[in-house]
Design an enzyme around this catalytic site. Sequence first.
Site, PDB file in Angstrom:
ATOM      1  NE  ARG A  66      -1.238   2.435   2.798  1.00 14.25           N
ATOM      2  CZ  ARG A  66      -0.646   3.535   3.267  1.00 14.25           C
ATOM      3  NH1 ARG A  66      -0.517   4.591   2.509  1.00 14.25           N
ATOM      4  NH2 ARG A  66      -0.160   3.559   4.499  1.00 14.25           N
ATOM      5  CG  ASP A  67       3.220   4.300   3.013  1.00 17.31           C
ATOM      6  OD1 ASP A  67       3.140   5.171   2.133  1.00 17.31           O
ATOM      7  OD2 ASP A  67       3.549   4.558   4.185  1.00 17.31           O
TER       8      ASP A  67
ATOM      9  CG  HIS B 119       3.090   4.457   9.103  1.00 17.79           C
ATOM     10  ND1 HIS B 119       2.655   3.440   8.285  1.00 17.79           N
ATOM     11  CD2 HIS B 119       3.534   5.428   8.277  1.00 17.79           C
ATOM     12  CE1 HIS B 119       2.820   3.803   7.012  1.00 17.79           C
ATOM     13  NE2 HIS B 119       3.353   5.006   6.985  1.00 17.79           N
TER      14      HIS B 119
ATOM     15  CG  HIS C 233       7.755   7.251   5.890  1.00 20.67           C
ATOM     16  ND1 HIS C 233       7.694   6.977   4.550  1.00 20.67           N
ATOM     17  CD2 HIS C 233       6.513   7.030   6.369  1.00 20.67           C
ATOM     18  CE1 HIS C 233       6.461   6.610   4.225  1.00 20.67           C
ATOM     19  NE2 HIS C 233       5.714   6.633   5.308  1.00 20.67           N
TER      20      HIS C 233
ATOM     21  CB  CYS D 213       3.915  11.063   1.553  1.00 25.62           C
ATOM     22  SG  CYS D 213       2.461  12.129   1.651  1.00 25.62           S
TER      23      CYS D 213
ATOM     24  CG  ASN E  59       6.639   2.811   4.832  1.00 22.27           C
ATOM     25  OD1 ASN E  59       6.301   2.845   3.663  1.00 22.27           O
ATOM     26  ND2 ASN E  59       5.884   3.275   5.803  1.00 22.27           N
TER      27      ASN E  59
HETATM   28 ZN    ZN Z   1       3.633   6.193   5.286  1.00 20.68          ZN
END
Ligand code: ZN
Length: 314
Positions: free
Chosen positions: A13-14, A210, A212, A243, A252
């Site tokens: 996803r990310d 979460h 990065h 992002c 991440n």
């Molecule tokens: Zn993220």
Amino acid sequence: MAEFIEVREVGLRDGLQNIKTVVPTDVKLAWIKAEVAAGVRDIEVCSFVPPKLLPQFADAEEVTRRALAVPGLTVAALMPNLKGAERGAALGVHRLDYVVSVSESHNLNNVRRSTAESLADLKRIAEFLKGIEAGKRPRLLCGLATSFGCTIEGSVPHDRVVSFAEQVAAIGVDEIALADTVGFGNPNAIRTLFRRVRDATGPNIVLASHFHDTRGLGVANVAAAIEAGVRHFDASLCGLGGCPYAPGATGNVVTEDVVFLAESLGFTTSIDLEKLVEVRKIVMQALPGEAFYGQVAKAGLPKGFSYADARQAA
Ligand code: ZN
């Protein structure tokens, strides 16, 4: 048995949401199955954004359905709004992940809404989920993006993050993730803020992180969060991610490196690192030209390395 730390994979996803190359559904499933075979138990498999917005997730429903058929896997999906939550719940997703930025400007840029509107939408989602019978109701996680700083506003006050956590807890989420969306966090800030949020939200809400690795402190920040009592960590294979509305945000924290850290500190992850490193081949082959990170993959496991459980048993 050593205490368990859950490393959650968010690369699908990310990791993929910024990447133009659309990964075929079969490759996504091969990636998911290979990680599960390596011992990963929790994967955020997609985002329920409108397919027109992000073609990468046009196959969200098929990926979710097929991931749900993989035994032993907790299937999570990001949803931007109530409509996404309805799609996810209809499919039987185990956890729905929602995000609001603590920084007003980042939220406006990211989802084109004020934080008040985002929190109102979260409330509608929580109400909707309450209407589903207990055994079938997905868990609800709210990520608080830019909890440690924002590219637009700079520093984000801890008081504001704690207030958001309290509001989100009152709405009725099961889990809260503090997100260092653009790598402003450092170990001191991580320890302080997680402890404050834990005190403010009580013991029944699961806290997750979460992070990065924008400025190289990602793994140090995970270690600090472990000290603060956090046991659930988002990470992405090969460190994919970023992002679109946070310029300069790199990936991440790397799943392989977070697993290595946790096992080195005496926590079991149930993940086999050699098998996990092998999964990189699937991702690298599918995404030629992308940047791939990961120190454990580069250097290999140190001579004499043993897993936390094996050391405990010895
Ligand atoms: Zn993220």
